[in-house]
Design a protein around this motif. Structure first.
Motif, PDB file in Angstrom:
ATOM      1  N   ALA A 113     -66.019  -3.002 -44.923  1.00 41.26           N
ATOM      2  CA  ALA A 113     -65.461  -4.219 -45.271  1.00 41.26           C
ATOM      3  C   ALA A 113     -66.143  -4.847 -46.377  1.00 41.26           C
ATOM      4  CB  ALA A 113     -65.070  -5.214 -44.358  1.00 41.26           C
ATOM      5  N   ALA A 114     -67.520  -4.677 -46.196  1.00 45.90           N
ATOM      6  CA  ALA A 114     -68.229  -5.745 -47.353  1.00 45.90           C
ATOM      7  C   ALA A 114     -68.210  -4.717 -48.618  1.00 45.90           C
ATOM      8  CB  ALA A 114     -69.807  -5.618 -46.776  1.00 45.90           C
ATOM      9  N   VAL A 115     -68.075  -3.322 -48.415  1.00 48.02           N
ATOM     10  CA  VAL A 115     -67.900  -2.334 -49.712  1.00 48.02           C
ATOM     11  C   VAL A 115     -66.804  -2.407 -50.369  1.00 48.02           C
ATOM     12  CG1 VAL A 115     -68.326  -0.209 -50.715  1.00 48.02           C
ATOM     13  CG2 VAL A 115     -69.858  -1.072 -49.029  1.00 48.02           C
ATOM     14  N   GLY A 116     -65.677  -2.284 -49.537  1.00 45.39           N
ATOM     15  CA  GLY A 116     -64.246  -2.225 -50.041  1.00 45.39           C
ATOM     16  C   GLY A 116     -63.644  -3.403 -50.401  1.00 45.39           C
ATOM     17  N   ALA A 117     -63.942  -4.523 -49.805  1.00 50.69           N
ATOM     18  CA  ALA A 117     -63.057  -5.928 -50.262  1.00 50.69           C
ATOM     19  C   ALA A 117     -63.271  -6.094 -51.865  1.00 50.69           C
ATOM     20  CB  ALA A 117     -63.648  -6.958 -49.237  1.00 50.69           C
ATOM     21  N   PRO A 118     -64.727  -6.089 -52.479  1.00 52.01           N
ATOM     22  CA  PRO A 118     -64.630  -6.412 -53.578  1.00 52.01           C
ATOM     23  C   PRO A 118     -63.904  -5.723 -54.326  1.00 52.01           C
ATOM     24  CG  PRO A 118     -67.009  -6.385 -52.490  1.00 52.01           C
ATOM     25  CD  PRO A 118     -65.842  -5.882 -51.682  1.00 52.01           C
ATOM     26  N   ALA A 119     -63.926  -4.205 -54.494  1.00 54.64           N
ATOM     27  CA  ALA A 119     -63.200  -3.481 -55.282  1.00 54.64           C
ATOM     28  C   ALA A 119     -61.705  -3.654 -54.974  1.00 54.64           C
ATOM     29  CB  ALA A 119     -63.469  -1.834 -54.787  1.00 54.64           C
ATOM     30  N   ALA A 120     -61.085  -3.905 -53.845  1.00 56.46           N
ATOM     31  CA  ALA A 120     -59.679  -4.384 -53.620  1.00 56.46           C
ATOM     32  C   ALA A 120     -59.515  -5.499 -54.135  1.00 56.46           C
ATOM     33  CB  ALA A 120     -59.404  -4.182 -52.002  1.00 56.46           C
ATOM     34  N   ARG A 121     -60.276  -6.551 -54.324  1.00 61.16           N
ATOM     35  CA  ARG A 121     -59.911  -7.627 -54.996  1.00 61.16           C
ATOM     36  C   ARG A 121     -59.802  -7.616 -56.292  1.00 61.16           C
ATOM     37  NH1 ARG A 121     -64.307 -10.087 -53.742  1.00 61.16           N
ATOM     38  NH2 ARG A 121     -63.503 -10.277 -51.259  1.00 61.16           N
ATOM     39  N   PHE A 122     -60.610  -6.606 -56.970  1.00 60.88           N
ATOM     40  CA  PHE A 122     -60.586  -6.328 -58.432  1.00 60.88           C
ATOM     41  C   PHE A 122     -59.245  -5.893 -58.776  1.00 60.88           C
ATOM     42  CE2 PHE A 122     -61.344  -3.648 -61.953  1.00 60.88           C
ATOM     43  CZ  PHE A 122     -61.649  -4.569 -63.111  1.00 60.88           C
ATOM     44  N   ASP A 123     -58.955  -4.892 -57.938  1.00 60.85           N
ATOM     45  CA  ASP A 123     -57.425  -3.963 -58.215  1.00 60.85           C
ATOM     46  C   ASP A 123     -56.060  -4.950 -58.103  1.00 60.85           C
ATOM     47  OD1 ASP A 123     -59.334  -1.708 -58.445  1.00 60.85           O
ATOM     48  OD2 ASP A 123     -59.011  -1.073 -56.457  1.00 60.85           O
ATOM     49  N   ARG A 124     -56.515  -5.973 -57.370  1.00 59.80           N
ATOM     50  CA  ARG A 124     -55.004  -6.682 -57.166  1.00 59.80           C
ATOM     51  C   ARG A 124     -54.939  -7.731 -58.280  1.00 59.80           C
ATOM     52  NH1 ARG A 124     -57.314  -8.107 -51.919  1.00 59.80           N
ATOM     53  NH2 ARG A 124     -56.568  -6.570 -50.204  1.00 59.80           N
ATOM     54  N   ARG A 125     -56.025  -7.593 -59.403  1.00 53.73           N
ATOM     55  CA  ARG A 125     -55.516  -8.447 -60.544  1.00 53.73           C
ATOM     56  C   ARG A 125     -54.527  -8.040 -61.586  1.00 53.73           C
ATOM     57  NH1 ARG A 125     -58.416  -4.260 -62.346  1.00 53.73           N
ATOM     58  NH2 ARG A 125     -58.050  -3.323 -64.638  1.00 53.73           N
ATOM     59  N   PRO A 126     -53.771  -8.857 -62.106  1.00 53.15           N
ATOM     60  CA  PRO A 126     -52.386  -8.665 -62.829  1.00 53.15           C
ATOM     61  C   PRO A 126     -52.746  -7.334 -64.017  1.00 53.15           C
ATOM     62  CG  PRO A 126     -52.706 -10.774 -62.834  1.00 53.15           C
ATOM     63  CD  PRO A 126     -53.820 -10.235 -62.225  1.00 53.15           C
ATOM     64  N   GLY A 127     -51.867  -6.215 -63.669  1.00 55.73           N
ATOM     65  CA  GLY A 127     -52.124  -5.346 -64.740  1.00 55.73           C
ATOM     66  C   GLY A 127     -53.084  -4.024 -64.242  1.00 55.73           C
ATOM     67  N   GLY A 128     -53.595  -4.214 -62.890  1.00 56.93           N
ATOM     68  CA  GLY A 128     -54.365  -3.446 -62.566  1.00 56.93           C
ATOM     69  C   GLY A 128     -53.708  -1.894 -62.051  1.00 56.93           C
ATOM     70  N   PRO A 129     -54.567  -1.021 -61.891  1.00 56.58           N
ATOM     71  CA  PRO A 129     -53.855   0.213 -61.410  1.00 56.58           C
ATOM     72  C   PRO A 129     -53.127   0.330 -60.177  1.00 56.58           C
ATOM     73  CG  PRO A 129     -56.371   0.428 -61.325  1.00 56.58           C
ATOM     74  CD  PRO A 129     -55.870  -0.745 -61.944  1.00 56.58           C
ATOM     75  N   ALA A 130     -51.904   0.731 -60.124  1.00 53.04           N
ATOM     76  CA  ALA A 130     -51.040   0.710 -58.852  1.00 53.04           C
ATOM     77  C   ALA A 130     -51.625   1.521 -57.721  1.00 53.04           C
ATOM     78  CB  ALA A 130     -49.688   0.908 -59.233  1.00 53.04           C
ATOM     79  N   LEU A 131     -52.105   2.903 -58.166  1.00 56.02           N
ATOM     80  CA  LEU A 131     -52.493   3.591 -57.221  1.00 56.02           C
ATOM     81  C   LEU A 131     -53.703   2.871 -56.294  1.00 56.02           C
ATOM     82  CD1 LEU A 131     -52.482   6.382 -55.493  1.00 56.02           C
ATOM     83  CD2 LEU A 131     -53.690   7.350 -57.438  1.00 56.02           C
ATOM     84  N   LEU A 132     -54.778   2.498 -57.220  1.00 57.74           N
ATOM     85  CA  LEU A 132     -56.011   1.933 -56.500  1.00 57.74           C
ATOM     86  C   LEU A 132     -55.425   0.842 -55.729  1.00 57.74           C
ATOM     87  CD1 LEU A 132     -58.786   2.332 -59.433  1.00 57.74           C
ATOM     88  CD2 LEU A 132     -58.416   3.682 -57.310  1.00 57.74           C
ATOM     89  N   ASP A 133     -54.540  -0.184 -56.153  1.00 58.71           N
ATOM     90  CA  ASP A 133     -54.267  -1.315 -55.606  1.00 58.71           C
ATOM     91  C   ASP A 133     -53.672  -0.932 -54.166  1.00 58.71           C
ATOM     92  OD1 ASP A 133     -53.511  -4.040 -54.845  1.00 58.71           O
ATOM     93  OD2 ASP A 133     -51.692  -4.032 -56.028  1.00 58.71           O
ATOM     94  N   THR A 134     -52.835   0.206 -54.110  1.00 56.86           N
ATOM     95  CA  THR A 134     -52.201   0.583 -52.962  1.00 56.86           C
ATOM     96  C   THR A 134     -53.307   1.454 -51.827  1.00 56.86           C
ATOM     97  OG1 THR A 134     -50.137   1.153 -53.979  1.00 56.86           O
ATOM     98  CG2 THR A 134     -50.472   2.352 -51.870  1.00 56.86           C
ATOM     99  N   LEU A 135     -54.140   1.887 -52.627  1.00 58.43           N
ATOM    100  CA  LEU A 135     -55.098   2.415 -51.699  1.00 58.43           C
ATOM    101  C   LEU A 135     -56.024   1.259 -50.973  1.00 58.43           C
ATOM    102  CD1 LEU A 135     -56.451   5.565 -53.808  1.00 58.43           C
ATOM    103  CD2 LEU A 135     -55.345   5.402 -51.655  1.00 58.43           C
ATOM    104  N   GLY A 136     -56.254   0.259 -51.900  1.00 60.55           N
ATOM    105  CA  GLY A 136     -57.165  -0.976 -51.292  1.00 60.55           C
ATOM    106  C   GLY A 136     -56.361  -1.435 -50.250  1.00 60.55           C
ATOM    107  N   TRP A 137     -54.899  -1.704 -50.351  1.00 60.17           N
ATOM    108  CA  TRP A 137     -54.099  -2.513 -48.990  1.00 60.17           C
ATOM    109  C   TRP A 137     -54.336  -1.287 -47.636  1.00 60.17           C
ATOM    110  CZ3 TRP A 137     -52.789  -6.948 -48.724  1.00 60.17           C
ATOM    111  CH2 TRP A 137     -52.950  -7.790 -49.737  1.00 60.17           C
ATOM    112  N   LEU A 138     -54.068  -0.068 -48.110  1.00 56.27           N
ATOM    113  CA  LEU A 138     -54.216   0.954 -46.939  1.00 56.27           C
ATOM    114  C   LEU A 138     -55.381   0.873 -46.328  1.00 56.27           C
ATOM    115  CD1 LEU A 138     -52.398   4.060 -48.304  1.00 56.27           C
ATOM    116  CD2 LEU A 138     -51.393   2.184 -46.809  1.00 56.27           C
ATOM    117  N   LEU A 139     -56.570   0.785 -47.165  1.00 51.58           N
ATOM    118  CA  LEU A 139     -57.939   0.700 -46.525  1.00 51.58           C
ATOM    119  C   LEU A 139     -58.225  -0.511 -45.785  1.00 51.58           C
ATOM    120  CD1 LEU A 139     -60.609   1.840 -46.375  1.00 51.58           C
ATOM    121  CD2 LEU A 139     -61.260   0.685 -48.279  1.00 51.58           C
ATOM    122  N   GLU A 140     -57.855  -1.771 -46.353  1.00 43.86           N
ATOM    123  CA  GLU A 140     -57.898  -2.892 -45.459  1.00 43.86           C
ATOM    124  C   GLU A 140     -56.931  -2.996 -44.055  1.00 43.86           C
ATOM    125  OE1 GLU A 140     -56.957  -6.209 -48.222  1.00 43.86           O
ATOM    126  OE2 GLU A 140     -59.043  -6.041 -49.259  1.00 43.86           O
ATOM    127  N   ALA A 141     -55.944  -2.155 -44.267  1.00 49.66           N
ATOM    128  CA  ALA A 141     -54.909  -2.414 -43.073  1.00 49.66           C
ATOM    129  C   ALA A 141     -55.676  -1.412 -42.055  1.00 49.66           C
ATOM    130  CB  ALA A 141     -53.598  -1.649 -43.423  1.00 49.66           C
TER     131      ALA A 141
END
Length: 789
Positions: free
Chosen positions: A265-293
């Motif tokens: 969580a300490a490693v993945g949460a900062p990257a997932a937070r960056f990927d949720r920015r407006p205009g971010g890559p959809a694939l990485l955003d989806t992977l971030g949600w799946l990882l957090e789930a």
């Protein structure tokens, strides 16, 4: 020391030797206490031989007694002395000093066994154990989160991402975008992935230490005994009480998985937070949600494993949940690997600035710990009401108070490490933001806590001085007809008064834990409301308030740093110095008597080796020779002796006499662990062994009377022994006799007298059945195990 082959008369389980009714030889089994001693000192003979055991714990005899079983005629008027030496279980090699790092885990494990005596409240008892296990889980997450804060946030994110800090520490140059000129490792996600190796390695180290000690301690199986032959046995007499390997393995898997998930969580949460920015890559955003789930699902699984039923004590449980033990940590490790891969993916425009949101993490852990302690206090109060005992420490709230102190220790250690590393990385105090604000607030409440503790110590010192003054008349009354010596009288009275401080331990723990809870809540509220350090948050207020906040913040940081340095220095010294290592072993003699029921990373329970050792020795002796047996325990050795006697079958238990001296059985264990050493339990022990005598002194800060109700009390407790043995100089003792306190009970003539009385009482044949009812009419904690199905 000299070692010999096993004497012919000392039989193992496969060769039982003569049956009862054989030699009838008497045996005195000596068990040393806190700190340990040598077999030569215990047996008062320089020539000793090991008759059974290994280099860790063993039974010794004098060389002349090695073949005592073959010469019963030589021991008609005296017993065969044996010494059980177990000090290496707690103060052996230098690696034991590293157990200091596990102090919070050990303390929270003690809270599990401090539950009050209950009557007919099995579900409430299980809830108590569950709350303590959850508190232990938060301590594991807190320790790993602190390692993540140091390695991932302070080092890889803040310092490596700041040019001035990276240039000051050249070994971080390859992680800095400016210093390395955009090197491969300089991307924020890759820096975080690389730094995650530190907390992951810490989790692996804790797993390894727990596994290693599990094999050395919990794998020692007690004697097989049919529970049906002793159906009313509760507490320490259950067949599976000293065999907790199944629970330890299950908890070890859960806590290891929790640590790995915290790193992920300490490693993945900062990257997932960056990927949720407006205009971010959809694939990485989806992977971030799946990882957090997946991380949330893993956390739910961990909590579910911890919430399962606790120890199985009613039978000797040799099964292991192999699939759970293997798959849960492996699944968490796989999620960590995915988090590292996800975080290390290249993300244009991602830079590290400020600090990672550690306040949310540490604030959540602190809030959960506070709520768990409050809930634990409510449950403990409900249990205590079912069967209140006058001498129970803190009216049954000892467990919640100790759990609060364990959480405070974990917070201080975590905050101290983060604060010291931050000060080391940022020498100027301006290049990086530093640790989370909450840790600064927690450090700032240490000075006011110390003020309260110092005031309490001052009040206790004043009270002790008054008691010492009043004791002078009692000392003179104990030695009528002797010439008075003012200085000697004062020393004896002061020693008695200081020994009484042990009985005020509950007051110190209660005040300290209550103030810690209130100050911790204040620190949490202050950090969440202001989002600033105390000195900054009070800027613009009254000068006194601002000055106090500045002083508390600076002094708290300094105290944490000093405490951390002393902690590391003590551990380093203990690693090299055998005497310091023995001191740490003394602390662990008391703290690690209990099995690991709440935290698998706590130091191992030495009693899971010592109690089966003593039980096997007593059972095989009585079965092989049909002889008499006196088990003689000093200090902590008396606790082991009592626990071993409870583990014997009823027929063997009635062949055993118990002699305790300097014993904390009632004074410490009975008050702090009432469910297992309360009046009913000690009364049961008195009824079930053939006979029991207890010696104590008023100058002893550890030992005391058993205080059994009714006629049982005088039957067990001898009148307090004189200390010193002689007040003044006599023709027989021309030099002043020392004040012995807790040591050298065998030097008192009363010891030999009581031992001889016990031996004379025991008979060669099986004693007649004795009344098994408890003083007061009720069994010890009926049908309510500690936390067992």
């Amino acid at each position: 020391m000299e070692e010999a082959q096993r004497p012919a008369g000392t039989h193992g389980t496969g060769s039982p030797g003569p049956r009862p009714g054989g030699t009838g030889t008497a045996l005195e089994l000596l068990v040393h206490g806190v700190g340990g001693t040598t077999p030569q000192e215990m047996l008062e003979d320089p020539r000793t031989v090991r008759v059974t055991g290994d280099d860790v714990a063993a039974v010794f005899r004098r060389a002349e007694d090695a073949d005592a079983e073959s010469r019963p005629e030589d021991y008609r008027g005296r017993p065969v002395p044996e010494a059980y030496v177990w000090c290496n279980l707690t103060s052996g090699n230098g690696t034991r000093a590293l157990w200091l790092l596990l102090l919070p885990f050990m303390v929270v494990n003690l809270a599990h066994w401090m539950r009050p005596t209950a009557h007919g409240r099995a579900r409430t008892v299980r809830l108590y154990g569950l709350l303590v296990r959850l508190a232990g889980l938060t301590l594991t997450v807190l320790l790993v989160a602190a390692a993540c804060e140091v390695a991932i946030d302070l080092t890889a994110w803040q310092c490596a991402g700041t040019r001035a800090c990276a240039e000051r520490h050249s070994w971080l140059g390859f992680l800095s975008p400016e210093v390395s000129d955009g090197g491969w490792w300089s991307l924020p996600g890759r820096r975080l992935a690389l730094a995650a190796a530190v907390p992951a390695a810490l989790t692996g180290l804790l797993w390894y230490l727990s596994l290693r000690t599990w094999r050395a301690y919990e794998s020692q199986q007690p004697m097989d005994r049919d529970p049906e032959e002793d159906p009313g046995r509760m507490g320490l007499g259950r067949p599976g009480f000293w065999y907790g390997r199944r629970l330890v393995a299950r908890l070890r898997a859960a806590h290891t998985a929790a640590g790995l998930l915290t790193v992920a969580a300490a490693v993945g949460a900062p990257a997932a937070r960056f990927d949720r920015r407006p205009g971010g890559p959809a694939l990485l955003d989806t992977l971030g949600w799946l990882l957090e789930a997946a991380l949330v699902a893993g956390a739910v699984a961990v909590v579910g494993v911890v919430c399962r039923r606790g120890r199985s004590e009613r039978r000797l449980d040799r099964e292991l949940d192999e699939h759970l033990v293997r798959r849960l940590p492996l699944a968490a490790l796989a999620l960590l690997a995915l988090a590292l891969l996800y975080s290390g993916w290249e993300r244009p425009g991602w830079t590290s600035a400020g600090r990672l949101p550690g306040d949310t993490t540490f604030g959540g852990i602190t809030l959960v710990q506070g709520l768990l302690v409050i809930a634990l206090a409510v449950v403990a109060h409900l249990l205590h009401r079912t069967r209140p005992a006058a001498r129970t420490a803190m009216r049954g709230l000892g467990g919640p108070a100790v759990a609060m102190l364990a959480c405070a220790l974990g917070g201080v250690m975590s905050g101290g490490i983060a604060q010291r590393v931050s000060d080391w990385l940022d020498g100027t105090g301006t290049s990086i933001d530093g640790p989370p604000v909450l840790l600064t607030w927690q450090a700032s409440v240490i000075p006011p806590l110390l003020v309260v503790v110092l005031l309490l110590c001052g009040a206790l010192a004043r009270s002790t001085w008054r008691i010492a003054r009043d004791e002078r008349a009692a000392v003179e009354g104990d030695h009528p007809g002797e010439a008075g010596d003012t200085a000697r009288t004062r020393r004896i009275a002061t020693t008695r008064a200081l020994a009484g401080l042990t009985d005020r331990g509950p007051l110190v723990v209660a005040v300290t834990s209550a103030v810690t809870l209130l100050l911790g809540a204040g620190a949490l509220v202050g950090a969440l409301v202001t989002d600033q350090a105390p000195a900054d948050a009070t800027r613009g207020t009254h000068p006194f308030l601002h000055g106090a906040a500045q002083t508390a913040q600076a002094l708290g940081s300094w105290l944490i740093g000093l405490g951390f340095i002393l902690f590391v220095t003590w551990g380093r010294r203990a690693y090299k110095d055998a005497s310091a290592r023995r001191t740490i072993g003394i602390l662990w003699d008391v703290g690690t008597f209990w099995p690991r029921a709440a935290h698998p990373f706590a130091p191992p329970c030495y009693a899971e080796r010592a109690v089966p050792d003593l039980t096997w020795r007593m059972a095989t002796w009585t079965r092989a020779t049909g002889g008499r047996l006196v088990i003689s325990g000093h200090s902590q050795g008396s606790v082991l002796a009592a626990a071993a006697a409870w583990q014997l079958a009823p027929s063997a238990r009635r062949r055993v006499a118990l002699l305790t001296y300097g014993s904390p059985l009632e004074r410490l264990y009975g008050r702090w662990f009432p469910a297992h050493f309360g009046p009913a339990a000690l009364g049961s022990l008195h009824e079930e062994v053939d006979c029991w005598r207890n010696l104590y002194r008023r100058t002893d800060p550890i030992g005391g009377p058993m205080r059994l109700p009714g006629d049982s009390g005088p039957a067990v407790d001898r009148e307090p022994l004189k200390d010193p043995l002689n007040y003044g100089r006599t023709e027989l003792h021309p030099l002043p006799a020392p004040i012995l306190g807790h040591s050298d009970y065998q030097a008192d003539p009363a010891f030999a007298e009581e031992r001889q009385r016990l031996l004379a009482r025991l008979r060669t044949d099986v004693p007649a059945p004795r009344r098994t009812g408890q003083p007061g009419g009720e069994p010890a904690d009926p049908q309510v195990p500690s936390d067992t199905p």
